[in-house]
Structure formats: structure tokens, C-alpha cells
Design a protein around this motif. Structure first.
Motif, PDB file in Angstrom:
ATOM      1  N   THR A  49      23.504  -4.141  -7.264  1.00 47.58           N
ATOM      2  CA  THR A  49      24.345  -3.701  -6.150  1.00 47.58           C
ATOM      3  C   THR A  49      24.897  -2.290  -6.319  1.00 47.58           C
ATOM      4  OG1 THR A  49      26.200  -4.832  -7.202  1.00 47.58           O
ATOM      5  CG2 THR A  49      25.090  -6.007  -5.433  1.00 47.58           C
ATOM      6  N   GLY A  50      24.664  -1.661  -7.467  1.00 50.39           N
ATOM      7  CA  GLY A  50      25.195  -0.306  -7.553  1.00 50.39           C
ATOM      8  C   GLY A  50      25.166   0.339  -8.926  1.00 50.39           C
ATOM      9  N   PHE A 102      25.843  -7.688   1.204  1.00 54.84           N
ATOM     10  CA  PHE A 102      26.498  -6.388   1.335  1.00 54.84           C
ATOM     11  C   PHE A 102      25.509  -5.253   1.586  1.00 54.84           C
ATOM     12  CE2 PHE A 102      29.877  -8.556  -1.243  1.00 54.84           C
ATOM     13  CZ  PHE A 102      30.813  -8.584  -0.225  1.00 54.84           C
ATOM     14  N   VAL A 103      24.513  -5.141   0.671  1.00 60.42           N
ATOM     15  CA  VAL A 103      23.615  -3.993   0.759  1.00 60.42           C
ATOM     16  C   VAL A 103      22.674  -4.123   1.952  1.00 60.42           C
ATOM     17  CG1 VAL A 103      21.873  -2.614  -0.425  1.00 60.42           C
ATOM     18  CG2 VAL A 103      23.727  -3.694  -1.739  1.00 60.42           C
ATOM     19  N   LEU A 120      24.995  -6.013   5.544  1.00 62.86           N
ATOM     20  CA  LEU A 120      26.120  -5.192   6.006  1.00 62.86           C
ATOM     21  C   LEU A 120      25.749  -3.706   6.035  1.00 62.86           C
ATOM     22  CD1 LEU A 120      28.765  -6.551   6.808  1.00 62.86           C
ATOM     23  CD2 LEU A 120      29.773  -5.743   4.674  1.00 62.86           C
ATOM     24  N   GLY A 121      25.267  -3.220   4.889  1.00 59.75           N
ATOM     25  CA  GLY A 121      24.960  -1.796   4.763  1.00 59.75           C
ATOM     26  C   GLY A 121      23.913  -1.336   5.757  1.00 59.75           C
ATOM     27  N   GLY A 176      25.311 -10.289  -3.382  1.00 58.39           N
ATOM     28  CA  GLY A 176      25.757  -8.920  -3.100  1.00 58.39           C
ATOM     29  C   GLY A 176      24.650  -8.077  -2.491  1.00 58.39           C
ATOM     30  N   PRO A 197      22.211   0.391  -2.857  1.00 60.16           N
ATOM     31  CA  PRO A 197      23.192   0.030  -3.880  1.00 60.16           C
ATOM     32  C   PRO A 197      24.213   1.142  -4.081  1.00 60.16           C
ATOM     33  CG  PRO A 197      20.988  -0.505  -4.617  1.00 60.16           C
ATOM     34  CD  PRO A 197      20.831   0.268  -3.343  1.00 60.16           C
ATOM     35  N   PHE A 230      24.758   3.642   3.888  1.00 63.57           N
ATOM     36  CA  PHE A 230      25.398   2.428   3.360  1.00 63.57           C
ATOM     37  C   PHE A 230      24.395   1.395   2.860  1.00 63.57           C
ATOM     38  CE2 PHE A 230      28.703   4.212   6.071  1.00 63.57           C
ATOM     39  CZ  PHE A 230      29.822   4.044   5.289  1.00 63.57           C
ATOM     40  N   TRP A 262      29.559  -1.518  -2.812  1.00 63.86           N
ATOM     41  CA  TRP A 262      29.018  -2.879  -2.739  1.00 63.86           C
ATOM     42  C   TRP A 262      29.164  -3.608  -4.065  1.00 63.86           C
ATOM     43  CZ3 TRP A 262      29.669  -3.003   1.895  1.00 63.86           C
ATOM     44  CH2 TRP A 262      29.096  -2.128   2.816  1.00 63.86           C
ATOM     45  N   ALA A 304      32.662  -4.724  -4.148  1.00 64.45           N
ATOM     46  CA  ALA A 304      32.837  -5.836  -3.203  1.00 64.45           C
ATOM     47  C   ALA A 304      32.300  -7.126  -3.802  1.00 64.45           C
ATOM     48  CB  ALA A 304      32.120  -5.528  -1.889  1.00 64.45           C
ATOM     49  N   THR A 305      31.140  -7.038  -4.488  1.00 66.70           N
ATOM     50  CA  THR A 305      30.564  -8.217  -5.125  1.00 66.70           C
ATOM     51  C   THR A 305      31.473  -8.735  -6.226  1.00 66.70           C
ATOM     52  OG1 THR A 305      28.409  -7.222  -4.697  1.00 66.70           O
ATOM     53  CG2 THR A 305      28.459  -9.119  -6.160  1.00 66.70           C
TER      54      THR A 305
END
Lengths: 310, 267
Positions: A226-227, A125-126, A129-130, A121, A146, A143, A150, A153-154
Motif C-alpha cells: 500500500t505504500g 484504498f488504492v 478509492l484511489g 488496503g 501505493p 491517488f 493509503w 489508512a490501512t
């Protein structure tokens, strides 16, 4: 001879009964301990207040809110993806080589340790993608950090196999004779899926969705990097621009129940002092999961009746 | 008897009046296994044609080739021709969906959808785009009447089809098939899962449906073939052995094999 054969049977039965009792005993022990230590803590205040005094006092409302929000977002992402994939695998892909490889991949995905998903993730993602979205937008860091987006999404990737496998099973459980009947009336493939297969599979799909939620709600590792936040002074809520309606802000960080328990037990300045809060939080999390499973069972019962046209 | 001779036999007779459905030199393969071998047979309109033969002889396969339902679940190869009103069912320009509307099928086991009685019958018309309530109501009533179910069920058509008895379920499946206004009705051992009373009711229904449809019924019950059909075809090991007026077939079969089968010497 017959006596000894019979006594083997009795022995085996007692052995199995013993194992069942043991499993039940362990379950009761765990739940009992959590309940006895936690139920006094869980008051309305505990459920509705934010933590205070360096998280040694107060409640866990932000964590409850965060848990519900992140799993809700997760469900929005994973449900169409998983159900769509399962429909493709069962109804269209047949039993070819490609379908078998995909199925094997999905099953393997289910066996990957959750911390791997967490690292994936962050990486995908972070950071990938971000950061790339940020670079494209050129508005600074939005984006590429974290965030609940995301994390969910993970979690969606983590619970994807749950949804796919349960949906596949639900689709396969629809009798061939019903599909045949629909085809014989001149239904197209899509009409068979939409008019016969999906209505009968709905209960199973829904069960899968709820199982994925109860799985996702209890996970810590995937949201670790991730967040999830150690502590947030505010709820991850923002107003929708121009409309002024508050909604979950997927770009904010969030607190989460399982993660809250983890940090209370390991990262807190005084884990012994916060022990009651840990028990209380655990009880809330267990109760939440139990409630979700209960909903799954109820819905399944309801849909079964409805599916029979009763 | 050789396949070529059978061809001649079928041709040498005066063709049945108003052949609705016809197969010519039909062979059918499930993967590598051949289930039918060069069968030629005509199905006259407004008549019941019974197809008899021992289990596994290919009689079910035959009618499943007529509405192309066999290919839905299995990997099949078909050679020869199936003609509906003289048009090839396996032709390139055929619309399979429309074909299946025109050639309805009732299966071996009652297979109503787990929906209400009404929704079962309305399922087909809805597939074909009928949404008007009054029109659907009319179709449902008319179809249930044709299947001799209306008087029994008119007060509970919103109830579940699964609460019906086996015989009622099968007649519901007949009604469901009729609701899309087919021209041919194929029946694959429709009474094999039913008791004698329910069987008698289905047979009555078939007798009345004959006035409107071309019916092909597969059965391994000789008495049933004798009772309901105008013509009977005997299939053995994937080949057509004999076909004739039912009355002739059961009194003066020309083929020794047919005679042995209908007198119960094997089967």
C-alpha cells in the motif's frame, strides 16, 4: 495427608516460578542478542544518513522518518474514528442487539491477520478509492497508486480495534456514581461525557493511542503493497502549495523500519553482508517501540494524578 | 393496611403546610420488579421529612423517582404522579435537566469528582452556564459555608477533593448540590458510610439547611430520623405504612408494624 497436600502447593508454585523465569529468559535472550549485535552499528551517522552502495552501507534515516510519518498520519485517522466509536458504543448504544454485533465485529477485527489488512488496503484504498478519485479528477494517476496516505489508512483500520477496546475500557472504568452525581446536578448526557467521563478516561484513551502507534510502527504486511518502498532516494516531503512550508507528502511512497528489516533479510542481494544493518535497524525499531511504551506509562501516571485533581 | 386506606389516611389529615413536593399513588418498576406500590406522601417546604424502613423496602427508590435519576441507569416504569410545586415531574413538558437542578440529591456514598474542591462545587453552576470567575467564587464560598466546610477548607480549595476525609467528602457533595440553588434536597442514606462524628456534623448541617430547603432524607437509622426530621414516613415492602410528625411517630405510632420496626423488633 497434609504433607502431600502442601507439597502439591510447593510443586505448583515452583512450576509457575519456572514458567515466569522461562518467559523472562526468552525475552532477555532476544533483546540481548539484538542489543549485542546492534549497538555498535547504531551511531549518529547510522541514524541520520540514507542508505548507500545498494543499501549495504550508510544509515536508515529515511526509514525512521517514514515510520514516524506513517504512524503519525495513522494516528490522525484512527484516533477520532476509534474514540468516537467507543464513546458511541459505551455511552449511547447501550447493550442492545446492534451494539453487541458491533462489539463482536470489532473484536473479530482484532484477530484478522495483518496480511489480510494489507490486501484489503490495496483492493479498497488504492484500487477502489484511489482510482475512483483519479477518474473523478481526471488529472492522471495521483491517488490510484501505493502511497503513505493509503498505508496509514490501512494501518488505521488495523489498529482501530486497539483504540476502540482500550477507550471502551477507559470509559467503563469511570464510576457510575460520578455519572449519577453529574446527572443529579442537571447535566445533559453530553455534559456528563465531556465534564466527567472524558477527563477521567483521558489517560486510558491516551494509552490506547500509544499502544496503537507501537503496534502500527512494527507492522510490515499492511504497508507491503500500500505504500512502502524498497528504496527511495528522497524523503517523502513536499512543500505546501503557496505557503512554501515543507510537510510530509502523503501521496509519496516511503521507507519504513520493519519493512526495511524484512527486505534486508529476504530481498537483498547479499543478506549476510547486510546483517549488521539488520541488527542495527531492529535495535532502533525495538528502542522506538520501547520508548513509545515508556511514554504511555509516564503519561498515564501523569494523567492519573491530574485526574485526581492533585 | 390496604393501599386505598392509606390514601384516605393521608388525605383525612390537614395537608402539611406549604407542600413543596408530593407523590400520589406512586408505583415504580425496575423492569418487571415492582419496588413501590401506590405511595402517596407530601413533603412540606422548609422541613425535613425522614423516610425509614428496612433494607429493600423501596425508600431509596422513592426519592430517586423525585429527580428522575433512577431512569438514568435502569430500565424503569413509573405510574402515579410526582408533583413539584403542583407540576407533574413526569409530565411531557417538564425539562428533566431543570428538574434535577431544582431537586438536588446527595448519595449514599460520598461521590466527589476526582477534581479540586473548588471544581467540584463549581461543576454544577458551570453546567448551567455560569462562567464569571467572581460569581463562581461567591457561589463556591456560599455553598461551602452552608455545608459548614468553608472554615475547614478555605485555604485548600484548589486541592483534590479525594484527599478529604469521608465526612468532609460527603459535606462537599452537599455543597456541590447546593451550588446549583436547588429547592428540594434529597438525601439517600447520606451517613451510612460515615463514622459517628462525621454523622453528627452532617446532621448539624441538615438542621441548618432546613431553613432554606425542603429536605427528604432516607435513613435506616431510627435515631437519626428522630434527631433530624420534622416528619417521618415508614415504608414497608413498597408501601407507605404510616406518616406523622416525628415526635408522634416515635412515641405513639398507630400502626403495629411501625411500632415493631421502630422498637427494633425487625428490620
Amino acid at each position: 495427608m497434609s504433607i502431600s497436600r502442601n507439597s502439591y502447593g510447593i510443586l505448583f508454585e515452583s512450576l509457575c516460578r519456572g514458567m515466569t523465569m522461562l518467559a523472562f529468559f526468552v525475552l532477555v535472550l532476544i533483546l540481548g542478542k539484538i542489543f549485542l549485535n546492534g549497538y555498535q552499528i547504531v551511531t549518529w551517522e547510522f541514524l541520520s544518513m540514507a542508505p548507500r552502495e545498494g543499501m549495504t552501507e550508510g544509515g536508515i534515516f529515511p526509514a525512521i522518518f517514514g515510520t514516524i510519518a506513517v504512524t503519525f498520519l495513522m494516528l490522525i485517522m484512527v484516533l477520532p474514528l476509534g474514540v468516537g466509536a467507543a464513546i458511541y458504543l459505551v455511552e449511547y448504544a447501550g447493550d442492545g442487539r446492534a451494539a453487541r454485533i458491533i462489539r463482536a465485529a470489532v473484536n473479530n477485527l482484532a484477530g484478522v491477520p495483518s496480511i489480510v489488512f494489507g490486501l484489503f488496503g490495496v483492493g479498497f484504498f488504492v484500487l477502489f478509492l484511489g482510482r475512483n478519485i483519479d477518474a473523478a479528477l481526471g488529472q492522471g494517476l495521483i491517488f490510484g497508486q501505493p502511497a503513505m496516505l493509503w498505508a496509514s489508512a490501512t494501518l488505521a483500520v488495523l489498529t482501530l480495534p486497539v483504540i476502540i477496546v482500550t477507550t471502551e475500557e477507559a470509559l467503563r472504568a469511570v464510576p457510575l456514581s460520578h455519572r449519577e452525581a453529574a446527572y443529579a446536578l442537571g447535566a445533559t448526557r453530553w455534559q456528563v461525557i465531556q465534564g466527567v467521563v472524558l477527563p477521567q478516561a483521558r489517560a486510558g484513551i491516551l494509552t490506547g493511542a500509544i499502544l496503537s502507534v507501537s503496534r502500527g510502527a512494527g507492522e510490515t504486511a499492511p504497508i507491503l503493497f500500500t505504500g512502502a518502498a524498497y528504496f527511495l532516494p528522497r524523503l517523502p516531503v513536499a512543500e505546501i502549495p503557496w505557503l512554501g512550508i515543507p510537510m510530509i507528502n502523503p501521496l509519496d511512497q516511503f521507507m519504513e523500519l520493519a519493512y526495511h528489516i524484512f527486505i534486508m533479510a529476504t530481498q537483498s542481494t547479499n543478506p549476510t553482508e547486510t546483517l549488521p544493518i539488520q541488527y542495527g535497524t531492529t535495535l532502533v525499531l525495538v528502542a522506538l517501540t520501547f520508548l513509545l511504551n515508556l511514554t504511555a506509562i509516564t503519561l498515564r501516571f501523569f494523567f492519573r494524578r491530574e485526574a485526581a485533581g492533585r | 393496611m390496604k393501599e386505598s386506606e392509606l390514601h384516605l389516611l393521608e388525605k383525612s389529615r390537614s395537608p402539611a403546610p406549604g407542600a413543596k413536593l408530593e407523590c400520589r399513588g406512586l408505583s415504580y418498576f425496575y423492569g418487571a420488579h415492582q419496588a413501590l406500590n401506590g405511595v402517596s406522601l407530601t413533603f412540606p417546604d422548609r422541613q425535613v421529612t425522614a423516610i425509614i424502613g428496612p433494607s429493600g423496602c423501596g425508600k431509596s427508590t422513592m426519592i430517586k423517582s423525585f429527580n428522575r435519576i433512577g431512569e438514568v441507569v435502569s430500565d424503569v416504569t413509573v405510574t402515579g404522579e410526582v408533583l413539584l410545586d403542583g407540576e407533574s415531574v413526569y409530565g411531557k413538558e417538564i425539562d428533566v435537566v431543570e428538574l434535577r437542578r431544582r431537586v438536588g440529591m446527595v448519595f449514599q456514598r460520598p461521590n466527589p469528582f476526582p477534581k479540586s474542591i473548588y471544581d467540584n462545587v463549581a461543576f454544577g453552576p458551570r453546567l448551567h452556564g455560569i462562567t464569571d470567575r467572581r460569581q463562581l467564587d461567591e457561589i463556591v464560598e456560599e455553598s461551602l459555608r452552608q455545608a459548614a466546610l468553608w472554615d475547614e477548607l478555605k485555604d485548600r480549595i484548589r486541592g483534590s477533593a479525594l484527599d478529604l476525609s469521608g465526612g468532609q467528602q460527603q459535606r462537599l457533595c452537599i455543597a456541590r448540590t447546593l451550588a446549583v440553588d436547588p429547592e428540594v434536597v434529597l438525601m439517600d442514606e447520606p451517613c451510612s458510610a460515615l463514622d459517628p462524628v462525621a454523622t453528627a456534623k452532617i446532621e448539624d448541617t441538615i438542621a441548618s439547611l432546613k431553613q432554606r430547603y425542603c429536605i427528604a432524607i432516607v435513613t435506616h437509622n431510627m435515631q437519626q430520623a428522630a434527631r433530624v426530621s420534622d416528619r417521618t414516613a415508614f415504608i414497608y415492602q413498597g408501601e407507605l405504612v404510616e406518616v406523622d410528625e416525628t415526635a408522634v411517630m416515635f412515641t405513639k405510632p398507630r400502626n403495629k408494624l411501625t411500632e415493631d420496626y421502630i422498637t427494633g423488633r425487625f428490620g
